[in-house]
Design a protein around this motif. Structure first.
Motif, PDB file in Angstrom:
ATOM      1  N   GLU A  54       4.409  -3.055   8.216  1.00 18.92           N
ATOM      2  CA  GLU A  54       5.284  -2.250   7.360  1.00 18.92           C
ATOM      3  C   GLU A  54       5.022  -0.756   7.542  1.00 18.92           C
ATOM      4  O   GLU A  54       5.958   0.038   7.591  1.00 18.92           O
ATOM      5  CB  GLU A  54       5.099  -2.633   5.893  1.00 18.92           C
ATOM      6  N   ARG A  73      -0.312  -1.494   6.329  1.00 19.04           N
ATOM      7  CA  ARG A  73       0.370  -2.380   5.373  1.00 19.04           C
ATOM      8  C   ARG A  73       1.200  -3.363   6.176  1.00 19.04           C
ATOM      9  O   ARG A  73       1.935  -2.976   7.083  1.00 19.04           O
ATOM     10  CB  ARG A  73       1.250  -1.575   4.440  1.00 19.04           C
ATOM     11  N   THR A 109       3.070  -7.632   6.315  1.00 20.14           N
ATOM     12  CA  THR A 109       3.445  -8.912   5.730  1.00 20.14           C
ATOM     13  C   THR A 109       3.206  -9.974   6.797  1.00 20.14           C
ATOM     14  O   THR A 109       3.718  -9.852   7.914  1.00 20.14           O
ATOM     15  CB  THR A 109       4.928  -8.927   5.300  1.00 20.14           C
ATOM     16  N   GLN A 143       1.324 -10.339   1.666  1.00 23.17           N
ATOM     17  CA  GLN A 143       1.479  -8.900   1.852  1.00 23.17           C
ATOM     18  C   GLN A 143       0.141  -8.254   1.545  1.00 23.17           C
ATOM     19  O   GLN A 143      -0.513  -8.621   0.561  1.00 23.17           O
ATOM     20  CB  GLN A 143       2.559  -8.348   0.928  1.00 23.17           C
ATOM     21  N   GLU A 144      -0.261  -7.329   2.406  1.00 23.50           N
ATOM     22  CA  GLU A 144      -1.566  -6.716   2.228  1.00 23.50           C
ATOM     23  C   GLU A 144      -1.547  -5.286   2.733  1.00 23.50           C
ATOM     24  O   GLU A 144      -0.847  -4.961   3.677  1.00 23.50           O
ATOM     25  CB  GLU A 144      -2.622  -7.522   2.992  1.00 23.50           C
ATOM     26  N   THR A 145      -2.339  -4.472   2.072  1.00 17.20           N
ATOM     27  CA  THR A 145      -2.653  -3.143   2.563  1.00 17.20           C
ATOM     28  C   THR A 145      -4.125  -3.190   2.932  1.00 17.20           C
ATOM     29  O   THR A 145      -4.977  -3.378   2.054  1.00 17.20           O
ATOM     30  CB  THR A 145      -2.382  -2.065   1.488  1.00 17.20           C
ATOM     31  N   SER A 146      -4.410  -3.081   4.223  1.00 17.05           N
ATOM     32  CA  SER A 146      -5.771  -3.231   4.735  1.00 17.05           C
ATOM     33  C   SER A 146      -6.374  -1.878   5.090  1.00 17.05           C
ATOM     34  O   SER A 146      -5.688  -1.013   5.632  1.00 17.05           O
ATOM     35  CB  SER A 146      -5.782  -4.104   5.988  1.00 17.05           C
ATOM     36  N   GLY A 169      -8.842  -5.453   1.939  1.00 15.24           N
ATOM     37  CA  GLY A 169      -7.406  -5.377   1.736  1.00 15.24           C
ATOM     38  C   GLY A 169      -7.014  -5.727   0.321  1.00 15.24           C
ATOM     39  O   GLY A 169      -7.729  -6.446  -0.375  1.00 15.24           O
TER      40      GLY A 169
END
Length: 140
Positions: free
Chosen positions: A92, A107, A109, A122-125, A139
């Motif tokens: 993303e 970020r 998916t 969905q993650e923000t790592s 994350g």
């Protein structure tokens, strides 16, 4: 009528070098994640490390996942669910994480299928680069 889910993976063998890379970068495995998972190269960016970690999940490569995890947050062991089939990755956004940065955020998916059907994560790592190597920190 909904078709049944595909059969569970019974093998964790990596794809052939000339097969499409599971991270969907558009490259073949031997030019994308293959060299990273085999230890022949290091990820030049946080995004490339994140893509290679997705591929490691898709191929059940627990050793690579642990080796690419920062020691401060790395678990002692992993117990991957072999019935989960990771099949699509959408990046993303990225912040920093370039070849000359020391921190990066990606970020994404990740789409998977399990016995319950299709799902997504969905993650923000967060990543750090130490001694020339990108490592996954955590994350949300």
């Amino acid at each position: 009528m909904t078709p049944p889910p595909p059969p569970a993976r019974t093998s964790s063998a990596p794809p052939a070098d000339d097969a499409r890379c599971p991270c969907l970068s558009g490259l073949v495995y031997g030019e994308c994640c293959g060299p990273l998972l085999r230890g022949e190269a290091v990820a030049p960016t946080a995004e490339r490390l994140m893509r290679s970690r997705f591929t490691a999940f898709a191929t059940s490569d627990e050793a690579y996942l642990l080796a690419s995890w920062h020691p401060s947050t790395r678990p002692e062991a992993l117990d991957l669910d072999r019935d989960v089939r990771w099949f699509r990755l959408d990046v993303e956004s990225t912040a920093e994480g370039g070849p000359f940065d020391v921190r990066g955020v990606v970020r994404f998916t990740a789409h998977y299928r399990d016995a319950g059907g299709a799902n997504l994560q969905q993650e923000t790592s967060r990543f750090v680069r130490e001694a020339g190597r990108w490592l996954y920190v955590d994350g949300t």
